[in-house]
Enzyme design. Sequence first.
Site, PDB file in Angstrom:
ATOM      1  CD  GLU A 100     -20.261   6.533   4.783  1.00  0.00           C
ATOM      2  OE1 GLU A 100     -20.165   5.759   5.732  1.00  0.00           O
ATOM      3  OE2 GLU A 100     -21.168   6.461   3.932  1.00  0.00           O
ATOM      4  CG  ASP A 158      -2.228   0.758   0.919  1.00  0.00           C
ATOM      5  OD1 ASP A 158      -2.216   1.632   0.010  1.00  0.00           O
ATOM      6  OD2 ASP A 158      -3.253   0.504   1.584  1.00  0.00           O
TER       7      ASP A 158
END
Lengths: 622, 622
Positions: B437, B236
């Site tokens: 969110e 990542d």
Amino acid sequence: MTFEERARELVAKMTFAEKMAQLKYDAPAIERLGVPAYNWWNEALHGAARNGTATVFPQAIAMAASFNPELMEKVAVAISDEVRAKYNAVRKTGETQIYEGLTCWSPNINIFRDPRWGRGHETYGEDTYLTAVMGTAFIKGLQGDGKYRKTDATLKHYAVHSGPEGVRHGFNVDVSEKDLYETYLWAFKYCIDNAKPSAVMGAYNAVNGEPCCASKTLLEDILRGEFGFDGYVVSDCGAICDINNHHKVTENEAESAALAVNNGCDLNCGTAYQWLKTAAALNLIDEDTVTKSVERLFTARFRLGMFDEDCEYDNIPYDVIECDKHRALNRQMAQEGIVLLKNNGILPLDKSKKIAVIGPNADSVKVLLGNYNGVPSIYNTLLRGIIEESEARVNYAMGCDLCVADKALGDKSREAVACAENSDVVIMCMGLDPSYEGEEGDAYNAEMSGDKPDIELPDLQRKLIEKIVALGKPIIFVNVTGSCINLAYEDKNCDAVIQCFYPGAEGGTALADVIFGKVSPSGRLPVTFYKSTEDLPPFEDYSMKNRTYKFFKGEPLYPFGFGLTYTDIKENWIDENTAIITNTGNYDTNYSVLKYEYIPHKSLCGIKKIFIEKGQTIKVTF
Amino acid sequence: MTFEERARELVAKMTFAEKMAQLKYDAPAIERLGVPAYNWWNEALHGAARNGTATVFPQAIAMAASFNPELMEKVAVAISDEVRAKYNAVRKTGETQIYEGLTCWSPNINIFRDPRWGRGHETYGEDTYLTAVMGTAFIKGLQGDGKYRKTDATLKHYAVHSGPEGVRHGFNVDVSEKDLYETYLWAFKYCIDNAKPSAVMGAYNAVNGEPCCASKTLLEDILRGEFGFDGYVVSDCGAICDINNHHKVTENEAESAALAVNNGCDLNCGTAYQWLKTAAALNLIDEDTVTKSVERLFTARFRLGMFDEDCEYDNIPYDVIECDKHRALNRQMAQEGIVLLKNNGILPLDKSKKIAVIGPNADSVKVLLGNYNGVPSIYNTLLRGIIEESEARVNYAMGCDLCVADKALGDKSREAVACAENSDVVIMCMGLDPSYEGEEGDAYNAEMSGDKPDIELPDLQRKLIEKIVALGKPIIFVNVTGSCINLAYEDKNCDAVIQCFYPGAEGGTALADVIFGKVSPSGRLPVTFYKSTEDLPPFEDYSMKNRTYKFFKGEPLYPFGFGLTYTDIKENWIDENTAIITNTGNYDTNYSVLKYEYIPHKSLCGIKKIFIEKGQTIKVTF
């Protein structure tokens, strides 16, 4: 009883303290007198503004470009219908909050003397006559001609106000009497004479040393004296506190408030008038002066029908808001506000062409809305308008950011090149937006506080344009700004150039109507398009010398009043008031016939917009 | 020669330094070997992402709600067509920049174990089987089944990754072997077995003390050992530097880089692998290990046809991007991803009803797009979809802000009340958006770094809802979120409740299709809708105890898999693999037949989505 008499009778029942409180824009209720709370602040520059859903008409500068005062009045009628409908809907709550009232602080009739002014797009351009007739039409539409006033119009900003935004709260303009009357006050007087606006708003700046919102010369001597204005005066928001904080003409808010009221500024947007009690205690104001101001304000409220049951506008239904009729009118105004500046024959565009639409303004909602705007529940961006009208594929790429590159997503120009390479023709939608050119505190162009540093497109746009031009595809260049931009490069290198001001909620549809030839363009430039920032006098200089088409000594790229159609129009002036107009081309078109005076200098003095079919001849008399 | 053999031959010609440089995501050109520069980073979660115009399909969670793996595969085919078309268009420039490549870092198959996780909407929900079959369909669509791979899919984030966002760079999860295999790794193994994804991305967090991107246990023992994964592993972004900076497992970047490569993390998103040279000088890695990683990466590039002239995907034209076929497919997926939770008979709605559309998400473009998204050139907000399908007047009011009140424009609820009072029925479009969110650094919910503090709607929305409910008009409540919200109040007080996840560019059209009954809804909840935040174990706790429909001991408001249609469906299971489905109602509908196992606990193990006409009976066999 007249409205004035009823106001006098009501105000006579108020205490001095109650009267002073009524001079604040957020006027409190006086329950024992049956006076509900009322917030005077509302906006309606190009639609019911800042109060949710409304028909968002083109920004003021775009409506000016229509050179169509009759259409402008229809638009203003629609706007005031929507303002009324919103007022009617909330009135039963017993109060009227900010942006819900009937007192509209519009239009902005300042002269757009320098293209760098960020708020120039709120105006009707650089010409006094165009400004005056557009303002007059707008006021008439807003106020109506009934027993009651439908809504109040407010002329602003009085006076000699056009930047710089960054220093507006303490800026003093030294202006000659000639420029003052000939340029800066001319449209105010014309509108007062011809449309009886209910209100005038004072400007932030000072003129010849006197802060406008408390200027004896401007308010008492000229406005109420020479011009015979009999309405009320409101301060710009926070402008009274500026008198001590920035102009340094007074020592404190109490002195500022007293000076303003004593010189005829009846209503205060801001907080300064809460010091009126202190001013009264210090004998800086007397009750009679305050009474006069309150009477003016209540005359206005009576005249708006706020205390009656028989007002002809009380039944305007909620359903007029953004109704089909208004949307159709909006589309028409948007069409007429688009100005065709160059066309090598590529326009109107064949609908079967595969199009690349490129540019940061192509799918921008901001550019539709301008500033001082409402919210459309449905709108068409330039991109969407083109997609929906085109009969072939449309490739879209943003291509670059508006002015500051966000590199997180890589080099956006690569997609733009791919789009163009895969298309027959390119439509570039470049320019600025109202967050770049706008009001102090509103726009992110921090260094200039909403003004433009120059008349160039941002560098990253220029680079993208050059990259696309290098591909050799036909290019229709759409400049979306509220002001003059140097388009010399585009004029030379593109096949067509369109000036699209901030065009409102139907902007994309209107642009597509023009591009694909559903209508012939008929807008004209309400401002001179200069070739270079070097052509401009210093921004701070309010002398009209070498400014606007009337006084500019150089050669503009596109002059004031310029605008092409898809047809050929011949004007034959048989005397100074009569023109024979012939459409010798192949398209029906709208066309504004402009009458000019030439003494002492070229000056617009007449506008008639006509619809003329191909082959038709029309005699126009002024 | 196989792709592996060609990779080995090419890599053999590289110097050690060249090899190390190829492990960076922005791999440089090696001109003497004919290797162009290639940026491995691309995203395709629900459409070609971050590279301009693309068909923006519904967010992953919405596609999961379709419970339609076949449709998902079609969507992924469309996505990979668009990724390829974009790659083909820029390839001739001689390099492939960020977001232009063929290596897609999608799908996200993490288990949405807790509704507070901000990135939950990137996943396929809380169930392992649904996640696995949706992931498999997505990978197959992305990778194709040709001689070459069409694009590479990347399973992420491996493993046990689902917040909290704020601490993800140094968070360690202690997880039991049971939860690890049964919940967190299950879908990874299923996808590897059934769809052969090209790549796997390591997660930020550590598992049982080992940072995922350098975990011998996760990468060598389980992924390449037990699961037999033979593709490449990418870190990542920034995760390798986290190993020393946040996990504190190593002392510096050179050690982190060496640890990662030695444990099989072939490719680095971030900057850590520039320290590989230092690591080599310190003998922390050897050339053979690096060679193995480079060979894996070049095997992938060969398999993508990057070095060949006969790749069957090289001629995918630019015109597939957002083509009509893809838009139609998008609309269908958006329809199937909408979940009807309550209906007292008001739906489908009579088109002649005058509608008030109220809410901050009604005209939001953000909620259409989700995150990790492309840009649609044309899109329909929920409001626009309703306006265009309705045959009566639609009144719109935003009503309130999403979560923080901007009071500059006054009390927005007053307009909402007026709208509702002037309408027959209210459609409320409330919820959250991907800026509330979302991912750490992406969302403005600062305290929670993109996670939700609870499962409640923001206070100001609750207040508006109560105000509108009090008017007594029929209400269709549309909750637009990427996650579970406590809808107990709405379930009790509204006539219909619809869960609309972030629905993509055609979201408004799809919602209108459902509301007005053009299609019967057929979505099902891919997550449990709880009644209270109190129902949830601590967010940091990765034990599955009392989480998801499998282990939750309480009573949910709406269970996993719940979703109404406009008709009545009877399921008659004649044996464990055969169901007789009968449509006894009055509407044709799509319908997902779900098969569950009950030992050791209720667990989804089969999905078949069918179209069933009214009166029809269909036998479904698993």
